[in-house]
Structure formats: structure tokens, C-alpha cells
Motif scaffolding. Sequence first.
Motif, PDB file in Angstrom:
ATOM      1  N   THR A  92      70.376  33.133-126.722  1.00  0.00           N
ATOM      2  CA  THR A  92      71.156  33.342-127.606  1.00  0.00           C
ATOM      3  C   THR A  92      71.402  35.011-127.799  1.00  0.00           C
ATOM      4  O   THR A  92      70.425  35.715-127.465  1.00  0.00           O
ATOM      5  N   VAL A  93      72.604  35.376-128.289  1.00  0.00           N
ATOM      6  CA  VAL A  93      72.696  36.784-128.580  1.00  0.00           C
ATOM      7  C   VAL A  93      72.516  37.405-130.046  1.00  0.00           C
ATOM      8  O   VAL A  93      72.663  38.461-130.337  1.00  0.00           O
ATOM      9  N   THR A  94      72.449  36.274-130.922  1.00  0.00           N
ATOM     10  CA  THR A  94      72.368  36.413-132.279  1.00  0.00           C
ATOM     11  C   THR A  94      70.921  36.887-132.595  1.00  0.00           C
ATOM     12  O   THR A  94      69.966  36.391-132.206  1.00  0.00           O
ATOM     13  N   PRO A  95      70.874  38.113-133.632  1.00  0.00           N
ATOM     14  CA  PRO A  95      69.448  38.376-133.923  1.00  0.00           C
ATOM     15  C   PRO A  95      68.764  37.265-135.067  1.00  0.00           C
ATOM     16  O   PRO A  95      67.756  37.649-135.706  1.00  0.00           O
ATOM     17  N   HIS A  96      69.706  36.287-135.456  1.00  0.00           N
ATOM     18  CA  HIS A  96      69.283  35.473-136.678  1.00  0.00           C
ATOM     19  C   HIS A  96      68.496  34.114-136.078  1.00  0.00           C
ATOM     20  O   HIS A  96      68.315  33.259-137.033  1.00  0.00           O
ATOM     21  N   GLY A  97      68.261  33.943-134.835  1.00  0.00           N
ATOM     22  CA  GLY A  97      67.485  32.916-134.196  1.00  0.00           C
ATOM     23  C   GLY A  97      68.670  31.961-133.656  1.00  0.00           C
ATOM     24  O   GLY A  97      69.712  31.905-134.362  1.00  0.00           O
ATOM     25  N   ARG A  98      68.089  31.119-132.822  1.00  0.00           N
ATOM     26  CA  ARG A  98      69.037  30.102-132.141  1.00  0.00           C
ATOM     27  C   ARG A  98      69.331  28.966-132.858  1.00  0.00           C
ATOM     28  O   ARG A  98      68.466  28.679-133.683  1.00  0.00           O
ATOM     29  N   GLU A  99      70.556  28.720-132.691  1.00  0.00           N
ATOM     30  CA  GLU A  99      70.890  27.561-133.781  1.00  0.00           C
ATOM     31  C   GLU A  99      71.256  26.437-132.900  1.00  0.00           C
ATOM     32  O   GLU A  99      72.196  26.403-131.827  1.00  0.00           O
ATOM     33  N   VAL A 100      70.842  24.987-133.492  1.00  0.00           N
ATOM     34  CA  VAL A 100      71.324  23.880-132.666  1.00  0.00           C
ATOM     35  C   VAL A 100      71.800  23.118-133.651  1.00  0.00           C
ATOM     36  O   VAL A 100      71.273  22.965-134.906  1.00  0.00           O
ATOM     37  N   THR A 101      72.781  22.100-133.320  1.00  0.00           N
ATOM     38  CA  THR A 101      73.388  21.149-134.281  1.00  0.00           C
ATOM     39  C   THR A 101      72.928  19.817-133.649  1.00  0.00           C
ATOM     40  O   THR A 101      72.895  19.508-132.592  1.00  0.00           O
ATOM     41  N   ARG A 102      73.014  18.692-134.716  1.00  0.00           N
ATOM     42  CA  ARG A 102      72.630  17.312-134.322  1.00  0.00           C
ATOM     43  C   ARG A 102      73.729  16.703-135.168  1.00  0.00           C
ATOM     44  O   ARG A 102      73.786  16.714-136.473  1.00  0.00           O
ATOM     45  N   GLN A 103      74.521  15.738-134.416  1.00  0.00           N
ATOM     46  CA  GLN A 103      75.248  14.778-134.939  1.00  0.00           C
ATOM     47  C   GLN A 103      74.596  13.594-135.656  1.00  0.00           C
ATOM     48  O   GLN A 103      73.969  12.926-134.940  1.00  0.00           O
ATOM     49  N   LEU A 104      74.910  13.290-136.913  1.00  0.00           N
ATOM     50  CA  LEU A 104      73.826  12.219-137.628  1.00  0.00           C
ATOM     51  C   LEU A 104      74.499  10.711-137.314  1.00  0.00           C
ATOM     52  O   LEU A 104      73.585   9.649-137.307  1.00  0.00           O
ATOM     53  N   ASP A 105      75.758  10.691-136.854  1.00  0.00           N
ATOM     54  CA  ASP A 105      76.367   9.161-136.765  1.00  0.00           C
ATOM     55  C   ASP A 105      76.329   9.042-135.082  1.00  0.00           C
ATOM     56  O   ASP A 105      76.710   9.928-134.277  1.00  0.00           O
ATOM     57  N   PRO A 106      76.280   7.531-134.711  1.00  0.00           N
ATOM     58  CA  PRO A 106      76.508   7.208-133.372  1.00  0.00           C
ATOM     59  C   PRO A 106      77.829   7.420-132.929  1.00  0.00           C
ATOM     60  O   PRO A 106      78.629   7.538-133.987  1.00  0.00           O
ATOM     61  N   TRP A 107      78.201   7.246-131.741  1.00  0.00           N
ATOM     62  CA  TRP A 107      79.462   7.374-131.346  1.00  0.00           C
ATOM     63  C   TRP A 107      80.320   6.113-131.813  1.00  0.00           C
ATOM     64  O   TRP A 107      79.748   4.999-131.939  1.00  0.00           O
ATOM     65  N   PRO A 108      81.409   6.125-131.974  1.00  0.00           N
ATOM     66  CA  PRO A 108      82.453   7.499-131.990  1.00  0.00           C
ATOM     67  C   PRO A 108      82.276   8.377-133.472  1.00  0.00           C
ATOM     68  O   PRO A 108      82.666   7.829-134.585  1.00  0.00           O
ATOM     69  N   HIS A 109      81.593   9.548-133.366  1.00  0.00           N
ATOM     70  CA  HIS A 109      80.973  10.088-134.391  1.00  0.00           C
ATOM     71  C   HIS A 109      82.199  11.274-134.846  1.00  0.00           C
ATOM     72  O   HIS A 109      82.129  11.822-135.931  1.00  0.00           O
ATOM     73  N   SER A 110      83.117  11.526-134.035  1.00  0.00           N
ATOM     74  CA  SER A 110      84.123  12.578-134.198  1.00  0.00           C
ATOM     75  C   SER A 110      85.613  12.147-134.255  1.00  0.00           C
ATOM     76  O   SER A 110      85.717  11.114-133.938  1.00  0.00           O
ATOM     77  N   ASP A 111      86.427  12.917-134.824  1.00  0.00           N
ATOM     78  CA  ASP A 111      87.905  12.656-134.789  1.00  0.00           C
ATOM     79  C   ASP A 111      88.484  12.343-133.215  1.00  0.00           C
ATOM     80  O   ASP A 111      89.051  11.492-132.987  1.00  0.00           O
ATOM     81  N   SER A 112      87.734  13.164-132.372  1.00  0.00           N
ATOM     82  CA  SER A 112      88.075  12.712-130.732  1.00  0.00           C
ATOM     83  C   SER A 112      87.408  11.641-130.375  1.00  0.00           C
ATOM     84  O   SER A 112      88.157  10.711-129.752  1.00  0.00           O
ATOM     85  N   GLY A 113      86.431  11.171-130.876  1.00  0.00           N
ATOM     86  CA  GLY A 113      85.890  10.100-130.525  1.00  0.00           C
ATOM     87  C   GLY A 113      86.549   8.697-131.053  1.00  0.00           C
ATOM     88  O   GLY A 113      86.668   7.675-130.553  1.00  0.00           O
ATOM     89  N   ARG A 114      86.995   9.034-132.449  1.00  0.00           N
ATOM     90  CA  ARG A 114      87.751   7.973-133.014  1.00  0.00           C
ATOM     91  C   ARG A 114      88.845   7.914-132.219  1.00  0.00           C
ATOM     92  O   ARG A 114      89.433   6.380-132.135  1.00  0.00           O
ATOM     93  N   PHE A 115      89.860   8.832-131.789  1.00  0.00           N
ATOM     94  CA  PHE A 115      91.172   8.580-131.025  1.00  0.00           C
ATOM     95  C   PHE A 115      90.602   7.832-129.753  1.00  0.00           C
ATOM     96  O   PHE A 115      91.452   6.915-129.442  1.00  0.00           O
ATOM     97  N   HIS A 116      89.723   8.391-129.058  1.00  0.00           N
ATOM     98  CA  HIS A 116      89.326   7.598-127.905  1.00  0.00           C
ATOM     99  C   HIS A 116      89.201   5.975-127.952  1.00  0.00           C
ATOM    100  O   HIS A 116      89.599   5.026-127.463  1.00  0.00           O
ATOM    101  N   ARG A 117      88.341   5.721-129.184  1.00  0.00           N
ATOM    102  CA  ARG A 117      87.955   4.354-129.293  1.00  0.00           C
ATOM    103  C   ARG A 117      89.109   3.745-129.669  1.00  0.00           C
ATOM    104  O   ARG A 117      89.322   2.365-129.407  1.00  0.00           O
ATOM    105  N   GLY A 118      90.029   4.301-130.666  1.00  0.00           N
ATOM    106  CA  GLY A 118      91.479   3.556-130.736  1.00  0.00           C
ATOM    107  C   GLY A 118      92.106   3.237-129.700  1.00  0.00           C
ATOM    108  O   GLY A 118      92.743   2.233-129.657  1.00  0.00           O
ATOM    109  N   ILE A 119      92.177   4.220-128.446  1.00  0.00           N
ATOM    110  CA  ILE A 119      92.889   3.854-127.317  1.00  0.00           C
ATOM    111  C   ILE A 119      92.279   2.739-126.693  1.00  0.00           C
ATOM    112  O   ILE A 119      92.900   1.777-126.322  1.00  0.00           O
ATOM    113  N   ALA A 120      90.879   2.766-126.601  1.00  0.00           N
ATOM    114  CA  ALA A 120      90.188   1.661-126.122  1.00  0.00           C
ATOM    115  C   ALA A 120      90.562   0.232-126.666  1.00  0.00           C
ATOM    116  O   ALA A 120      90.839  -0.839-126.090  1.00  0.00           O
ATOM    117  N   LEU A 121      90.570   0.283-128.004  1.00  0.00           N
ATOM    118  CA  LEU A 121      90.707  -0.844-128.879  1.00  0.00           C
ATOM    119  C   LEU A 121      92.382  -1.470-128.438  1.00  0.00           C
ATOM    120  O   LEU A 121      92.453  -2.610-128.218  1.00  0.00           O
TER     121      LEU A 121
END
Length: 208
Positions: A92-121
Motif C-alpha cells: 500500500t502507498v497510504t500512510p494510514h494502513g492497508r485497507e481491505v473490504t468484505r462484502q457481507l452478502d452472498p452472490w449476487p451482492h452487487s448491482d452488477s451481480g443482480r444484473f447478471h443474475r437477471g440475465i441468467a433468469l
Amino acid sequence: MDAPGIFTLLAAGYAIVLLAVGWGFDRMAERTSQRSTTLQTGNFTYLESHDAWKCPEDQLLWPTSYDPDNRVMRYRAQPSVCNACPVKETCTVTPHGREVTRQLDPWPHSDSGRFHRGIALAVVIMGLILPLTSLITGHNLTEVLVTIGVIVVVFGAGIIPLARHLWNTPSNAPVTHLPERTDREAVVEAAIDRYSRTFGSDRRISKE
């Protein structure tokens, strides 16, 4: 009973093929999302028992904030630890410490995921066009039974699970898990406190 006609068999095969195509498309989109998450977290390992991430240098990143809009938990390493790390320049280049994120919901958890799930459906639903036509024009009991069986399979193995998981994703879900107070700091503090109580008293939560 008479053997089913060629149209009935082709319609059944068409439905099964589109069922497989729909699920295949959904799984490909999910794997792409997982690869993107893996690239973002690198060689960090999530420790579910502590709700923390462990970096390759065996340092822990604890939760620091919660994004209620995207249902994402953010974790950050102690700046003093990160800045003294021998591999910081590659991490990391930040002096504030490395940051990592975690999505709390299972797939499809994002707008993109919902879009692809909608196409599959939609693809799976399209597989019902020919079987329904075959059901209307069926001339014998065998054709009707074959067509009904295929429709049941498509609904049970495709439409229902895809639609149920799509409905259960957080895009339109109520935010009853959040406190009634509307200021973001109160939401963050409440979320962190809830996660702390869930994962045990040995949790140490750093604040930004």
C-alpha cells in the motif's frame, strides 16, 4: 402410450439446454466477481472466528467502518505496524494502513451481480417458450407428461432458485438491521459494536 413427437423432444431439449446456459452464465459472472475480490485482497486471509484479515506478514486488520448502503465492512491495519512493515511498498502507498473490504452478502451482492443474475433468469425463462407451445399443441398423453416434467424441472432447478436468491439480495431489502438514528457515524458505531459482540470479547477494533 404413444411415443412423444419430435417437436416435443426438441422443445424439452431446448429447455434443458437454456437451463444449463442460464446457470453457466451466472456461475461465470460469480467467478469473475470472486477473481476481482481476490485481486483486491491479494494474499490476505480472512479469519472468520475473529472477523479480521491476516496479511502475509501475520499482522491483523480489524474492522473500522461499515457501509450500510453497499453492506460492506472495511478493515484496516494499524498505521504504525503498516508503516514499519518491510514489504509496505508492495502492499500500500497510504500512510494510514492497508485497507481491505468484505462484502457481507452472498452472490449476487452487487448491482452488477443482480444484473447478471437477471440475465441468467431471463435465459432460463426463455427455455419455457417451446415446451409451453408443445403443451398447447400436444396430441397424446406421453407428450403432455414429458412437457409437464420438463416445465417442473425448469421451475424447480432454475427459475425458483434464481428468482429467490435475486429477491433476497439487499438491493430492495429493508434496512431493519440498522439503528433508527440516521447519522452515518451512529450507523458505523452500531455496526462495529454488533460485530464485536457477535465474534467474541477478544476482538480489538481500531478506529479511523
